[in-house]
Design a protein around this motif. Structure first.
Motif, mmCIF file in Angstrom:
data_model
loop_
_atom_site.group_PDB
_atom_site.id
_atom_site.type_symbol
_atom_site.label_atom_id
_atom_site.label_comp_id
_atom_site.label_asym_id
_atom_site.label_seq_id
_atom_site.Cartn_x
_atom_site.Cartn_y
_atom_site.Cartn_z
ATOM 1 N N ARG A 63 0.860 -1.188 0.000
ATOM 2 C CA ARG A 63 0.000 0.000 0.000
ATOM 3 C C ARG A 63 0.897 1.239 0.000
ATOM 4 N NH1 ARG A 63 0.058 -2.008 5.162
ATOM 5 N NH2 ARG A 63 0.730 -0.533 6.792
ATOM 6 N N PRO A 64 0.483 2.290 -0.688
ATOM 7 C CA PRO A 64 1.321 3.499 -0.760
ATOM 8 C C PRO A 64 1.700 3.996 0.632
ATOM 9 C CG PRO A 64 -0.466 3.640 -2.335
ATOM 10 C CD PRO A 64 -0.742 2.433 -1.484
ATOM 11 N N GLN A 65 2.967 4.213 0.824
ATOM 12 C CA GLN A 65 3.477 4.698 2.101
ATOM 13 C C GLN A 65 4.679 5.586 1.828
ATOM 14 O OE1 GLN A 65 3.762 1.926 5.433
ATOM 15 N NE2 GLN A 65 5.835 2.662 5.869
ATOM 16 N N PRO A 66 4.452 6.887 1.655
ATOM 17 C CA PRO A 66 5.560 7.794 1.318
ATOM 18 C C PRO A 66 6.725 7.668 2.296
ATOM 19 C CG PRO A 66 3.457 8.925 1.129
ATOM 20 C CD PRO A 66 3.179 7.591 1.778
ATOM 21 N N PRO A 68 10.142 9.250 1.689
ATOM 22 C CA PRO A 68 11.039 9.984 0.792
ATOM 23 C C PRO A 68 12.517 9.797 1.073
ATOM 24 C CG PRO A 68 9.898 11.468 2.313
ATOM 25 C CD PRO A 68 9.246 10.136 2.443
ATOM 26 N N ARG A 69 12.887 9.415 2.287
ATOM 27 C CA ARG A 69 14.308 9.268 2.603
ATOM 28 C C ARG A 69 14.851 7.896 2.209
ATOM 29 N NH1 ARG A 69 15.520 10.467 8.591
ATOM 30 N NH2 ARG A 69 17.601 9.899 7.838
ATOM 31 N N ALA A 70 13.980 7.016 1.737
ATOM 32 C CA ALA A 70 14.434 5.698 1.296
ATOM 33 C C ALA A 70 14.922 5.770 -0.148
ATOM 34 C CB ALA A 70 13.306 4.683 1.428
ATOM 35 N N LYS A 71 15.581 4.693 -0.589
ATOM 36 C CA LYS A 71 16.044 4.604 -1.976
ATOM 37 C C LYS A 71 15.892 3.162 -2.451
ATOM 38 C CE LYS A 71 19.863 6.650 -3.402
ATOM 39 N NZ LYS A 71 21.319 6.951 -3.614
ATOM 40 N N ILE A 72 15.443 3.004 -3.702
ATOM 41 C CA ILE A 72 15.323 1.689 -4.312
ATOM 42 C C ILE A 72 16.482 1.515 -5.291
ATOM 43 C CG2 ILE A 72 13.869 0.113 -5.636
ATOM 44 C CD1 ILE A 72 12.725 1.022 -2.909
ATOM 45 N N VAL A 73 17.158 0.364 -5.211
ATOM 46 C CA VAL A 73 18.278 0.066 -6.105
ATOM 47 C C VAL A 73 17.996 -1.237 -6.851
ATOM 48 C CG1 VAL A 73 20.743 -0.435 -6.272
ATOM 49 C CG2 VAL A 73 19.922 1.241 -4.604
ATOM 50 N N GLN A 74 18.001 -1.186 -8.164
ATOM 51 C CA GLN A 74 17.845 -2.384 -9.001
ATOM 52 C C GLN A 74 19.147 -3.154 -8.983
ATOM 53 O OE1 GLN A 74 16.606 -1.474 -13.019
ATOM 54 N NE2 GLN A 74 17.255 -3.464 -13.796
ATOM 55 N N ILE A 75 19.113 -4.436 -8.561
ATOM 56 C CA ILE A 75 20.371 -5.162 -8.353
ATOM 57 C C ILE A 75 20.717 -6.149 -9.466
ATOM 58 C CG2 ILE A 75 20.274 -4.869 -5.861
ATOM 59 C CD1 ILE A 75 19.377 -7.785 -5.640
ATOM 60 N N ILE A 76 19.866 -6.279 -10.473
ATOM 61 C CA ILE A 76 20.213 -7.054 -11.656
ATOM 62 C C ILE A 76 19.627 -6.352 -12.857
ATOM 63 C CG2 ILE A 76 18.209 -8.587 -11.407
ATOM 64 C CD1 ILE A 76 19.970 -10.799 -12.736
ATOM 65 N N GLY A 77 20.361 -6.395 -13.970
ATOM 66 C CA GLY A 77 19.860 -5.764 -15.185
ATOM 67 C C GLY A 77 18.568 -6.421 -15.656
ATOM 68 N N GLY A 78 17.988 -5.862 -16.686
ATOM 69 C CA GLY A 78 16.710 -6.347 -17.166
ATOM 70 C C GLY A 78 16.784 -7.752 -17.757
ATOM 71 N N LEU A 79 15.801 -8.574 -17.417
ATOM 72 C CA LEU A 79 15.707 -9.937 -17.944
ATOM 73 C C LEU A 79 14.330 -10.151 -18.550
ATOM 74 C CD1 LEU A 79 17.315 -11.830 -14.927
ATOM 75 C CD2 LEU A 79 18.338 -11.553 -17.195
ATOM 76 N N GLY A 80 14.305 -10.724 -19.735
ATOM 77 C CA GLY A 80 13.020 -10.991 -20.376
ATOM 78 C C GLY A 80 12.448 -9.747 -21.044
ATOM 79 N N ARG A 81 11.171 -9.814 -21.354
ATOM 80 C CA ARG A 81 10.510 -8.704 -22.038
ATOM 81 C C ARG A 81 10.419 -7.488 -21.112
ATOM 82 N NH1 ARG A 81 5.592 -9.736 -22.172
ATOM 83 N NH2 ARG A 81 5.610 -11.678 -20.999
ATOM 84 N N PRO A 82 10.840 -6.306 -21.567
ATOM 85 C CA PRO A 82 10.803 -5.112 -20.707
ATOM 86 C C PRO A 82 9.411 -4.774 -20.191
ATOM 87 C CG PRO A 82 12.164 -4.725 -22.636
ATOM 88 C CD PRO A 82 11.482 -6.039 -22.858
ATOM 89 N N THR A 83 8.371 -5.221 -20.911
ATOM 90 C CA THR A 83 7.007 -4.923 -20.494
ATOM 91 C C THR A 83 6.478 -5.899 -19.454
ATOM 92 O OG1 THR A 83 6.193 -6.217 -22.378
ATOM 93 C CG2 THR A 83 6.412 -3.824 -22.687
ATOM 94 N N ALA A 84 7.213 -6.970 -19.174
ATOM 95 C CA ALA A 84 6.742 -7.982 -18.230
ATOM 96 C C ALA A 84 6.771 -7.429 -16.807
ATOM 97 C CB ALA A 84 7.616 -9.232 -18.319
ATOM 98 N N LEU A 99 6.457 3.758 -2.627
ATOM 99 C CA LEU A 99 7.084 4.331 -1.445
ATOM 100 C C LEU A 99 7.401 5.819 -1.616
ATOM 101 C CD1 LEU A 99 9.542 1.447 -0.442
ATOM 102 C CD2 LEU A 99 7.238 1.908 0.410
ATOM 103 N N GLY A 100 7.177 6.335 -2.818
ATOM 104 C CA GLY A 100 7.427 7.755 -3.067
ATOM 105 C C GLY A 100 8.859 8.145 -2.765
ATOM 106 N N CYS A 101 9.789 7.321 -3.225
ATOM 107 C CA CYS A 101 11.184 7.571 -2.859
ATOM 108 C C CYS A 101 12.093 7.557 -4.090
ATOM 109 C CB CYS A 101 11.655 6.532 -1.848
ATOM 110 S SG CYS A 101 11.733 4.850 -2.493
ATOM 111 N N GLU A 102 13.370 7.798 -3.844
ATOM 112 C CA GLU A 102 14.369 7.867 -4.906
ATOM 113 C C GLU A 102 14.570 6.488 -5.543
ATOM 114 O OE1 GLU A 102 19.091 9.173 -5.381
ATOM 115 O OE2 GLU A 102 18.002 9.561 -3.505
ATOM 116 N N LEU A 103 14.909 6.504 -6.820
ATOM 117 C CA LEU A 103 15.092 5.265 -7.569
ATOM 118 C C LEU A 103 16.425 5.278 -8.302
ATOM 119 C CD1 LEU A 103 14.104 2.620 -8.962
ATOM 120 C CD2 LEU A 103 12.929 4.077 -10.632
#
Length: 264
Positions: A63-66, A68-84, A99-103
């Motif tokens: 559920r949305p929970q702002p 703002p001081r958090a950050k999301i980091v993608q830890i593996i490059g894209g796999l499969g269809r980008p739209t999946a 989370l309404g945070c940095e990406l």
């Protein structure tokens, strides 16, 4: 018992129903992971996320929970269809939105055609910046894969070939985290494919303070056990049948080596 035997920070066991259905099980585990994330989320948290169906359910259940001081980091490059909706980039964007945070995205394929093409891609400054953030991750949410013909790795048709899966199995592979494969004892497998992956390594994963592994079902038992024995997981979210099987007497003699992160 799981926490004691495998020296886990926490174990969460979900009633996923009997017999286990992969889609319903993934949904139940994903919801439990979403609850765990929201309950444990701290200001300034740097959250790494991999990819897969179960994590997609996790992100959908948040559920949305702002925060703002958090950050999301993608830890593996894209796999499969980008739209999946199981694609790592899509999961990272959706989680950051909730989370309404940095990406911080990892703008590269998860697996390259050759080591040479990987080296060329790694020269990009944006990719180098993304990789440099791995050391700052405070908690990572990861799926645990199994090298089976029904795996999304094979079914997608664009990630890994059946011949490569067969080679991995012949080498003793029982599972993977973010395309980093390991054997039944949790030892990393050095395979040509590993040199073409763009993403977090198992050694880097061990250095994260809290790694939350989300996986279950009969096809994942050996993979989950291997991940635990390798010391890659600090928090396990699984179903009740898998939990019981992990506690069979063969596990009683497990010895944990905390300095190396491995368990024998």
């Amino acid at each position: 018992e799981l926490e004691q035997i495998f020296q886990l920070q926490e174990a969460i066991v979900v009633d996923a129903g009997e017999p286990y259905h992969p889609d319903l099980g993934a949904r139940s585990l994903g919801i439990a992971a979403a609850c765990h994330l929201l309950e444990s989320l701290q200001p300034g948290e740097v959250i790494g996320i991999s990819w897969g169906k179960t994590l997609s359910w996790m992100v959908s259940a948040i559920r949305p929970q702002p925060t703002p001081r958090a950050k999301i980091v993608q830890i593996i490059g894209g796999l499969g269809r980008p739209t999946a909706n199981v694609h790592a980039t899509d999961l990272s964007r959706r989680l950051a939105g909730a989370l309404g945070c940095e990406l911080a995205l990892l703008p590269a394929p998860g697996i390259m055609d050759s080591r040479q093409s990987k080296e060329a891609v790694l020269s990009d400054s944006h990719i180098q910046h993304a990789l440099s953030l791995f050391k700052d991750i405070t908690v990572a949410y990861v799926g645990i894969g199994a090298p089976t013909p029904d795996s999304v790795l094979v079914r997608d048709g664009s990630i890994i070939t059946r011949a490569e899966i067969d080679q991995l199995v012949a080498l003793g592979a029982v599972g993977d985290i973010a395309l980093r494969f390991f054997d039944a004892q949790g030892d990393p497998l050095r395979f040509e494919l590993d040199e073409r992956v763009i993403g977090i390594t198992l050694d880097e994963l061990r250095r994260v303070d809290r790694v939350v592994g989300v996986a279950g079902g009969p096809d994942k038992l050996a993979a989950v056990r291997g991940a635990l024995l390798g010391g890659y997981i600090d928090v396990l979210i699984t179903d009740q049948r898998t939990a019981r099987l992990l506690l069979e007497p063969a596990s009683d003699s497990i010895e944990v080596h905390t300095q190396t992160g491995s368990i024998l």
